[in-house]
Scaffold this motif. Structure first.
Motif, PDB file in Angstrom:
ATOM      1  N   ALA A 280       0.822  -1.213   0.000  1.00  0.00           N
ATOM      2  CA  ALA A 280       0.000   0.000   0.000  1.00  0.00           C
ATOM      3  C   ALA A 280       0.854   1.262   0.000  1.00  0.00           C
ATOM      4  O   ALA A 280       0.561   2.221  -0.734  1.00  0.00           O
ATOM      5  CB  ALA A 280      -0.937  -0.014   1.215  1.00  0.00           C
ATOM      6  N   ASP A 281       1.915   1.290   0.806  1.00  0.00           N
ATOM      7  CA  ASP A 281       2.772   2.481   0.868  1.00  0.00           C
ATOM      8  C   ASP A 281       3.451   2.747  -0.472  1.00  0.00           C
ATOM      9  O   ASP A 281       3.556   3.907  -0.912  1.00  0.00           O
ATOM     10  CB  ASP A 281       3.834   2.308   1.962  1.00  0.00           C
ATOM     11  CG  ASP A 281       3.220   2.300   3.362  1.00  0.00           C
ATOM     12  OD1 ASP A 281       2.051   2.707   3.488  1.00  0.00           O
ATOM     13  OD2 ASP A 281       3.906   1.885   4.306  1.00  0.00           O
ATOM     14  N   LEU A 282       3.894   1.680  -1.127  1.00  0.00           N
ATOM     15  CA  LEU A 282       4.572   1.848  -2.410  1.00  0.00           C
ATOM     16  C   LEU A 282       3.594   2.303  -3.486  1.00  0.00           C
ATOM     17  O   LEU A 282       3.954   3.117  -4.356  1.00  0.00           O
ATOM     18  CB  LEU A 282       5.245   0.540  -2.824  1.00  0.00           C
ATOM     19  CG  LEU A 282       6.418   0.089  -1.941  1.00  0.00           C
ATOM     20  CD1 LEU A 282       6.943  -1.265  -2.409  1.00  0.00           C
ATOM     21  CD2 LEU A 282       7.540   1.110  -1.962  1.00  0.00           C
ATOM     22  N   VAL A 283       2.370   1.803  -3.438  1.00  0.00           N
ATOM     23  CA  VAL A 283       1.356   2.249  -4.400  1.00  0.00           C
ATOM     24  C   VAL A 283       1.120   3.747  -4.238  1.00  0.00           C
ATOM     25  O   VAL A 283       1.118   4.502  -5.217  1.00  0.00           O
ATOM     26  CB  VAL A 283       0.040   1.461  -4.211  1.00  0.00           C
ATOM     27  CG1 VAL A 283      -1.082   2.100  -5.025  1.00  0.00           C
ATOM     28  CG2 VAL A 283       0.221   0.004  -4.625  1.00  0.00           C
ATOM     29  N   ASP A 284       0.953   4.187  -2.996  1.00  0.00           N
ATOM     30  CA  ASP A 284       0.711   5.614  -2.743  1.00  0.00           C
ATOM     31  C   ASP A 284       1.886   6.469  -3.207  1.00  0.00           C
ATOM     32  O   ASP A 284       1.699   7.539  -3.798  1.00  0.00           O
ATOM     33  CB  ASP A 284       0.467   5.842  -1.255  1.00  0.00           C
ATOM     34  CG  ASP A 284      -0.850   5.239  -0.780  1.00  0.00           C
ATOM     35  OD1 ASP A 284      -1.692   4.923  -1.642  1.00  0.00           O
ATOM     36  OD2 ASP A 284      -1.018   5.071   0.444  1.00  0.00           O
ATOM     37  N   ALA A 314       3.136  -2.295 -10.999  1.00  0.00           N
ATOM     38  CA  ALA A 314       3.103  -1.292 -12.071  1.00  0.00           C
ATOM     39  C   ALA A 314       1.705  -1.189 -12.670  1.00  0.00           C
ATOM     40  O   ALA A 314       1.200  -0.086 -12.935  1.00  0.00           O
ATOM     41  CB  ALA A 314       4.127  -1.652 -13.152  1.00  0.00           C
ATOM     42  N   ARG A 315       1.051  -2.316 -12.873  1.00  0.00           N
ATOM     43  CA  ARG A 315      -0.296  -2.304 -13.447  1.00  0.00           C
ATOM     44  C   ARG A 315      -1.302  -1.669 -12.496  1.00  0.00           C
ATOM     45  O   ARG A 315      -2.203  -0.935 -12.909  1.00  0.00           O
ATOM     46  CB  ARG A 315      -0.701  -3.730 -13.804  1.00  0.00           C
ATOM     47  CG  ARG A 315       0.063  -4.288 -15.003  1.00  0.00           C
ATOM     48  CD  ARG A 315       0.000  -5.791 -15.115  1.00  0.00           C
ATOM     49  NE  ARG A 315      -1.362  -6.305 -15.253  1.00  0.00           N
ATOM     50  CZ  ARG A 315      -1.648  -7.604 -15.404  1.00  0.00           C
ATOM     51  NH1 ARG A 315      -0.660  -8.488 -15.439  1.00  0.00           N
ATOM     52  NH2 ARG A 315      -2.886  -8.003 -15.533  1.00  0.00           N
ATOM     53  N   ARG A 316      -1.166  -1.937 -11.199  1.00  0.00           N
ATOM     54  CA  ARG A 316      -2.076  -1.336 -10.225  1.00  0.00           C
ATOM     55  C   ARG A 316      -1.917   0.192 -10.205  1.00  0.00           C
ATOM     56  O   ARG A 316      -2.889   0.944 -10.216  1.00  0.00           O
ATOM     57  CB  ARG A 316      -1.813  -1.933  -8.835  1.00  0.00           C
ATOM     58  CG  ARG A 316      -2.525  -1.233  -7.665  1.00  0.00           C
ATOM     59  CD  ARG A 316      -4.023  -1.064  -7.869  1.00  0.00           C
ATOM     60  NE  ARG A 316      -4.715  -2.292  -8.087  1.00  0.00           N
ATOM     61  CZ  ARG A 316      -5.336  -3.000  -7.154  1.00  0.00           C
ATOM     62  NH1 ARG A 316      -5.340  -2.565  -5.912  1.00  0.00           N
ATOM     63  NH2 ARG A 316      -5.963  -4.104  -7.467  1.00  0.00           N
ATOM     64  N   VAL A 317      -0.652   0.644 -10.203  1.00  0.00           N
ATOM     65  CA  VAL A 317      -0.386   2.087 -10.190  1.00  0.00           C
ATOM     66  C   VAL A 317      -0.919   2.729 -11.478  1.00  0.00           C
ATOM     67  O   VAL A 317      -1.549   3.797 -11.454  1.00  0.00           O
ATOM     68  CB  VAL A 317       1.120   2.357 -10.011  1.00  0.00           C
ATOM     69  CG1 VAL A 317       1.438   3.835 -10.221  1.00  0.00           C
ATOM     70  CG2 VAL A 317       1.570   1.892  -8.634  1.00  0.00           C
ATOM     71  N   ALA A 318      -0.668   2.064 -12.624  1.00  0.00           N
ATOM     72  CA  ALA A 318      -1.128   2.604 -13.903  1.00  0.00           C
ATOM     73  C   ALA A 318      -2.649   2.754 -13.921  1.00  0.00           C
ATOM     74  O   ALA A 318      -3.190   3.725 -14.458  1.00  0.00           O
ATOM     75  CB  ALA A 318      -0.674   1.688 -15.039  1.00  0.00           C
ATOM     76  N   GLU A 319      -3.325   1.807 -13.318  1.00  0.00           N
ATOM     77  CA  GLU A 319      -4.782   1.861 -13.260  1.00  0.00           C
ATOM     78  C   GLU A 319      -5.264   3.064 -12.453  1.00  0.00           C
ATOM     79  O   GLU A 319      -6.243   3.722 -12.800  1.00  0.00           O
ATOM     80  CB  GLU A 319      -5.295   0.568 -12.627  1.00  0.00           C
ATOM     81  CG  GLU A 319      -6.731   0.244 -12.922  1.00  0.00           C
ATOM     82  CD  GLU A 319      -7.044  -1.197 -12.504  1.00  0.00           C
ATOM     83  OE1 GLU A 319      -7.008  -1.474 -11.282  1.00  0.00           O
ATOM     84  OE2 GLU A 319      -7.293  -2.031 -13.390  1.00  0.00           O
ATOM     85  N   LEU A 320      -4.528   3.388 -11.383  1.00  0.00           N
ATOM     86  CA  LEU A 320      -4.938   4.473 -10.501  1.00  0.00           C
ATOM     87  C   LEU A 320      -4.650   5.857 -11.077  1.00  0.00           C
ATOM     88  O   LEU A 320      -5.247   6.846 -10.647  1.00  0.00           O
ATOM     89  CB  LEU A 320      -4.248   4.318  -9.136  1.00  0.00           C
ATOM     90  CG  LEU A 320      -4.659   3.079  -8.324  1.00  0.00           C
ATOM     91  CD1 LEU A 320      -3.807   2.944  -7.084  1.00  0.00           C
ATOM     92  CD2 LEU A 320      -6.138   3.156  -7.941  1.00  0.00           C
ATOM     93  N   TYR A 325      -3.559  10.539 -17.753  1.00  0.00           N
ATOM     94  CA  TYR A 325      -2.868  10.343 -19.035  1.00  0.00           C
ATOM     95  C   TYR A 325      -3.921  10.015 -20.102  1.00  0.00           C
ATOM     96  O   TYR A 325      -4.083   8.850 -20.497  1.00  0.00           O
ATOM     97  CB  TYR A 325      -1.814   9.235 -18.900  1.00  0.00           C
ATOM     98  CG  TYR A 325      -0.736   9.611 -17.916  1.00  0.00           C
ATOM     99  CD1 TYR A 325       0.357  10.378 -18.319  1.00  0.00           C
ATOM    100  CD2 TYR A 325      -0.834   9.254 -16.570  1.00  0.00           C
ATOM    101  CE1 TYR A 325       1.327  10.760 -17.411  1.00  0.00           C
ATOM    102  CE2 TYR A 325       0.132   9.630 -15.659  1.00  0.00           C
ATOM    103  CZ  TYR A 325       1.205  10.384 -16.083  1.00  0.00           C
ATOM    104  OH  TYR A 325       2.181  10.778 -15.184  1.00  0.00           O
ATOM    105  N   PRO A 326      -4.633  11.049 -20.566  1.00  0.00           N
ATOM    106  CA  PRO A 326      -5.757  10.829 -21.497  1.00  0.00           C
ATOM    107  C   PRO A 326      -5.343  10.327 -22.868  1.00  0.00           C
ATOM    108  O   PRO A 326      -6.197   9.858 -23.633  1.00  0.00           O
ATOM    109  CB  PRO A 326      -6.398  12.213 -21.590  1.00  0.00           C
ATOM    110  CG  PRO A 326      -5.290  13.165 -21.250  1.00  0.00           C
ATOM    111  CD  PRO A 326      -4.453  12.475 -20.231  1.00  0.00           C
ATOM    112  N   ASP A 327      -4.061  10.444 -23.201  1.00  0.00           N
ATOM    113  CA  ASP A 327      -3.614  10.017 -24.533  1.00  0.00           C
ATOM    114  C   ASP A 327      -3.179   8.559 -24.573  1.00  0.00           C
ATOM    115  O   ASP A 327      -2.572   8.121 -25.560  1.00  0.00           O
ATOM    116  CB  ASP A 327      -2.490  10.931 -25.025  1.00  0.00           C
ATOM    117  CG  ASP A 327      -2.965  12.361 -25.226  1.00  0.00           C
ATOM    118  OD1 ASP A 327      -4.087  12.529 -25.728  1.00  0.00           O
ATOM    119  OD2 ASP A 327      -2.236  13.298 -24.858  1.00  0.00           O
ATOM    120  N   GLY A 328      -3.484   7.821 -23.514  1.00  0.00           N
ATOM    121  CA  GLY A 328      -3.283   6.378 -23.577  1.00  0.00           C
ATOM    122  C   GLY A 328      -2.106   5.868 -22.781  1.00  0.00           C
ATOM    123  O   GLY A 328      -1.413   6.605 -22.064  1.00  0.00           O
ATOM    124  N   GLY A 329      -1.903   4.561 -22.893  1.00  0.00           N
ATOM    125  CA  GLY A 329      -0.821   3.898 -22.174  1.00  0.00           C
ATOM    126  C   GLY A 329      -0.150   2.847 -23.017  1.00  0.00           C
ATOM    127  O   GLY A 329      -0.806   2.076 -23.722  1.00  0.00           O
TER     128      GLY A 329
END
Length: 1000
Positions: A280-284, A314-320, A325-329
């Motif tokens: 959790a700390d790393l995600v934040d 990385a995927r969890r952070v990208a989701e949040l 980033y409206p131009d995609g991933g």
């Protein structure tokens, strides 16, 4: 779906299946399900259940009856008896996964819409549960039917993948294609589809690798060559791509539609798994960096060893942060399926295919320029997964702050500028492991239960590795018919290799980390799997690699790849449990070779050299110790200097390793290493109070010496087990050590080890003193002193002179005792060791108290207190004991009471039972002077218990004899105390000359 054969045979709801007996019952049920709604003849059922053996006439009906009972509580399936012909299982086709699969595949072939056909095929393929049909049934029936079923699945899978590729949905199927090809390299159609998918994603090198694997598989298994068309396709992908484009056109390839002919909005980052747990700390922290505040860098590096969940994080952070980033991933893999680095040019091609429909530039430089130009005015989140090095990442980092980047790597990447390095991912805690396991089960709507003990065992097996937890949870879901306890037992017995499902494998993850190491780091890793050390450091690496190696570089490589983690002790490192298990499995490959034992011995011999050095540092020389013939290792000077700076701190850092090394060396039959390591550590054990370590190491070494017929080692260990400090620790039994010590003197005399004989004689003399004998010990001490002088053992001479003085004190020869003790004090002053000086000063003070020289005794006890400093250890307890007796003799009874009470508490805390008993004898004398008879009796009883606990019957007898007199004076019953005195006198069986002194 109530009846499943596509995978393991199960019937009933998936969350609570009916337990199917093994053997013939499961085979007959399988036969009926494989030919559901059709006649299965008697002969076919007999063949299915019993093979070539003919069943007894009533066995088949009994088996059918058992099957009927199993099915009675499941759905509506019925077994019809067709007399004289066989049996038929009548069932709704939609309740049997095989029948539903066949129906969906047949229906898909009649659909005119490619997308609808693909969806139908996908629904059919999802009915398969990974493994082959009836994988848990031994000698499954109808092997021809099963083979046909597997072929039909393969054709359906190839058709589905072809349709998805033609629809331009490559990101959706690429991983699935890779897994399918890995499972069978010989399927030409899959090979072609994967090559075309790699072509469409700009990964030409991977396409070539796929073809080469296919060609190798054909050659090795069939001695055949690939079809010419496939070879041409490979050349085309690597060069002009014309043939590849033509083949795509033949398949009906339709590029993904976009509203803008040049600009795409890629959505390539896979969604986070719903059961993500922990971190959790790393995600934040990562989310804050990527949200784009002025202080943030918007580029983060997530590092950690294989299996730690870097990509999932990385995927969890990208989701949040997706809305920022409206131009995609973009999701860019920087390693291929062989774990080799992907060329930057190919990664750029993959990125550009997601960003634009423009024709790709041919050169790396032009691709890089276009990539940077597109990202310069767009807000895109780029995930660079599994980076190999800083150089591979550097060009892929956007030059502007408008784009975010998440880099994952199995290595630290310290040379990247402008990025925020996260704390490397470590192991999950027990609570996080439990949470992740439970979330996976709940995510699949499982109602499986487990006890707290079962969960604790699962947590231990997973070792805190997220990948292991995910795999174990998935395996558990596949075995709903087993109890959790049974599942855990099976997994524990199979070990790490069993932690695998599909393309995911803990062993494979550990292996990828190992393969990324330098040659020397690999050698060190395997060597550390051979030995049984709890941690390792510079000395371990130097011992393994030898003088020509670079131990610092090897250790750095293990650390930078996160295969090793620092411990709380500076310069010491460890593996987590699963990594250590992997190292041990790799090292087992050469376990049968003669070199295996030699390599282990090499490491333990190096440790022995350092232990010897530390002992010399504690004592000021090779005093009070003898060594085996194991030669010293040529240790690097830096390691010796570390020991010399603080020998006791070094011992403390290596304490667990020494204990482990003694046990392992003993088990392997290296008795010389075992007893030398143990004996050279005993002074450290005594100083630090590690009496358990002392006892365990010396017992293991003694057993090894006896097994090996090592008489010298046996003599040394027999001596060491009866050292006064160990005896005084309350750990010894009351059983006399004298026979063992006499045996030690005999063995060491026969071996011609004069120094060893001196140590054994001095120890034997002390043991005899504890049992009330004084005449023989005096002779032994004087003989030992002569031998110590011959060996040049200054400390041994001091020790023995002090024991001579203490024995003379017990004999009442106070003046002669003082002379001997002053001689010992001078030797202690010459040695210059505070603890040695303190012990000498204490006993000189005791002699002066006996002679009434109170002022001089006070000076001696002040010296002891000065040596104790600010500590609260046994040295201070001795000082307080002396000052307490001094205060009593001077008539300061209140001061004596307070001081002796303090001394008793410290002696108990430091587990010095002899001193504690002596303090309570002094307190008994004080309570007599204070006219407090009840407390006097309690003090004498306490003293007797202390001396009994440490095996000192002489002092115990003195305590009870005094107690008898005190009770008699008070008019109280003396029967119990008198009986104890008689018991102890009988136990000691003293010679007449010693009885005189006891009753004096």
């Amino acid at each position: 779906m109530l009846y499943r054969v596509l995978g393991e045979l199960t019937i009933g709801p998936l969350e609570s299946p009916v337990k199917v007996p093994g053997g013939k019952v499961s085979r007959i049920l399988s036969a009926l399900l494989l030919r559901a709604n059709r006649l299965v003849t008697l002969e076919q059922l007999q063949e299915a259940g019993w093979g070539d053996d003919q069943p007894i006439s009533d066995q088949l009906p009994k088996a059918i009856s058992t099957v009927k009972e199993l099915l009675s509580g499941v759905g509506t399936a019925q077994i019809q008896t067709l007399r004289g012909r066989g049996y038929k299982l009548t069932v709704d086709p939609d309740q049997v996964d095989m029948l539903r699969f066949q129906r969906l595949v047949e229906q898909s072939s009649r659909l005119n819409d490619p997308d609808a056909e693909a969806e139908q095929l996908n629904s059919a393929l999802e009915l398969w549960r990974g493994s082959p049909p009836l994988s848990n049934v031994s000698r499954a029936p109808f092997p021809t039917d099963l083979a046909a079923l597997m072929k039909r699945r393969a054709r359906a899978e190839e058709r589905f993948l072809t349709l998805r590729l033609a629809a331009g949905r490559v990101p959706e199927i690429l991983d699935r294609l890779v897994i399918a090809v890995e499972q069978d390299h010989k399927r030409e159609k899959l090979c072609e589809l994967l090559m075309l998918a790699y072509h469409l994603t700009g990964q030409a090198a991977q396409a070539q690798t796929t073809f080469e694997r296919y060609a190798h598989a054909l050659d090795s298994e069939y001695n055949a060559s690939p079809d010419r068309k496939l070879l041409t396709l490979c050349y085309s992908i690597m060069n002009d791509a014309a043939v590849a484009e033509q083949r795509l056109a033949e398949l009906g390839y339709r590029p993904p539609e976009t509203s803008d002919p040049t600009v795409l909005v890629p959505q390539e980052i896979p969604p986070s798994v719903p059961w993500f747990a922990g971190r959790a700390d790393l995600v934040d922290e990562a989310v804050w960096q990527l949200k784009g505040s002025r202080a943030a860098l918007q580029k983060v590096v997530i590092s950690g060893s294989s299996g730690m969940g870097k990509t999932e994080l990385a995927r969890r952070v990208a989701e949040l942060v997706r809305e920022d980033y409206p131009d995609g991933g973009l999701f860019l893999e920087l390693r291929d399926t062989d774990d080799e680095p992907v060329d930057t040019s190919e990664v750029l091609a993959q990125a550009l295919r997601g960003l634009t429909t423009q024709r790709l530039p041919d050169t790396r430089a032009h691709r890089l320029s276009l990539y940077r130009d597109i990202l310069s005015n767009r807000r895109v989140l780029v995930v660079l997964d599994n980076a190999v090095s800083e150089d591979q990442v550097r060009d892929l980092l956007p030059r502007t702050r408008n784009c975010g980047v998440i880099v994952t790597s199995r290595r630290a990447l310290p040379d990247l500028d402008g990025v925020h390095p996260m704390v490397p991912l470590g192991l999950l805690s027990s609570a996080e492991t439990n949470e992740l396991y439970e979330r996976v089960l709940r995510g699949h709507h499982s109602q499986l239960t487990h006890t707290r003990e079962d969960m604790e065992r699962l947590v231990t097996l997973c070792g805190g590795m997220p990948l292991a937890v995910r795999i174990v949870a998935s395996l558990r879901l596949r075995e709903p018919g087993r109890s959790t306890a049974e599942f855990v037992n099976r997994l524990a017995a199979a070990g790490t290799p069993a932690m695998a499902i599909g393309s995911r494998s803990v062993t494979r993850a550990l292996e990828t980390g190992f393969q990324g190491l330098t040659l020397e780091a690999r050698q060190l890793f395997v060597a550390l799997g051979r030995v049984r050390l709890s941690h390792f450091g510079a000395w371990t690496a130097a011992a393994v690699l030898g003088p020509q190696g670079d131990p610092g570089a090897a250790l750095s490589d293990l650390l930078s790849c996160f295969i090793a983690q620092p411990t709380t002790v500076e310069g010491r490192y460890r593996f987590h449990d699963l990594t250590r298990d992997h190292a041990q499995r790799l090292s087992a490959d050469d376990a049968a070779s003669p070199e295996h034992g030699a390599r282990i011995r090499q490491v333990y011999a190096a440790l022995l050299t350092l232990v010897r050095r530390a002992h010399r540092g504690l004592y000021g020389g090779d005093f009070e110790v003898v060594h085996s013939d194991v030669p010293d290792w040529a240790a690097p000077q830096s390691l010796l200097e570390e020991i010399d700076r603080d020998p006791q701190a070094w011992y403390e850092a290596e304490r667990r390793n020494i204990r482990a090394a003694v046990a392992h060396a003993a088990r392997l039959g290296f008795s010389d290493l075992a007893w030398d390591l143990a004996f050279s550590s005993q002074e450290f054990y005594a100083l630090s109070g590690y009496y358990d370590d002392w006892r365990v190491t010396h017992t293991a070494a003694l057993d090894a010496c006896r097994t090996a017929g090592d008489l010298r080692g046996e003599g040394v260990m027999l001596t060491a087990q009866s050292q006064p400090a160990l005896v005084a620790s309350r750990r010894a039994g009351v059983e006399s050590a004298i026979p063992s010590l006499r045996r030690a003197v005999e063995l060491l005399t026969a071996c011609g080890d004069e120094h060893g004989v001196a140590i054994a004689q001095r120890t034997l003399g002390n043991a005899l003193r504890r049992e009330g004998r004084l005449a023989e010990p005096l002779t032994l001490f004087r003989e030992a002193l002569r031998r110590y002088e011959g060996a040049g053992d200054t400390l041994g001479c001091w020790q023995t002179s002090r024991f001579i003085g203490q024995t003379l004190l017990d004999l009442g020869e106070h003046s002669e005792a003082l002379t001997s003790l002053i001689r010992a004090r001078r030797a202690a002053d010459a040695l210059g060791q505070a603890r040695v000086i303190a012990q000498s000063a204490y006993w000189v003070g005791r002699a002066r108290l006996a002679l009434g020289q109170l002022d001089e005794a006070r000076h001696d006890f002040d010296t002891v207190a000065g040596a104790a400093g600010q500590t609260k250890g046994s040295t201070l307890a001795y000082a307080l004991h002396g000052h307490g007796d001094l205060a009593r003799l001077r008539g300061s009874l209140a001061e004596a009471d307070e001081t002796l009470a303090w001394a008793g508490r410290l002696a108990a805390e430091t587990a010095d039972a002899v001193l504690e008993g002596r303090v309570h004898l002094s307190r008994a004398e004080l309570f007599a002077a204070l006219a407090r008879p009840t407390e006097q009796v309690a003090a004498l009883e306490h003293a007797a218990r202390c001396f009994a606990a440490c095996g000192s019957p002489y002092l115990e007898a003195v305590s009870y004899s005094t107690l008898v007199e005190v009770l008699r004076q008070q008019g109280l019953a003396t029967d119990d105390a008198s009986a104890q005195v008689e018991r102890l006198h009988h136990l000691m069986d003293l010679p007449l000359e010693d009885q005189i002194h006891l009753y004096r």
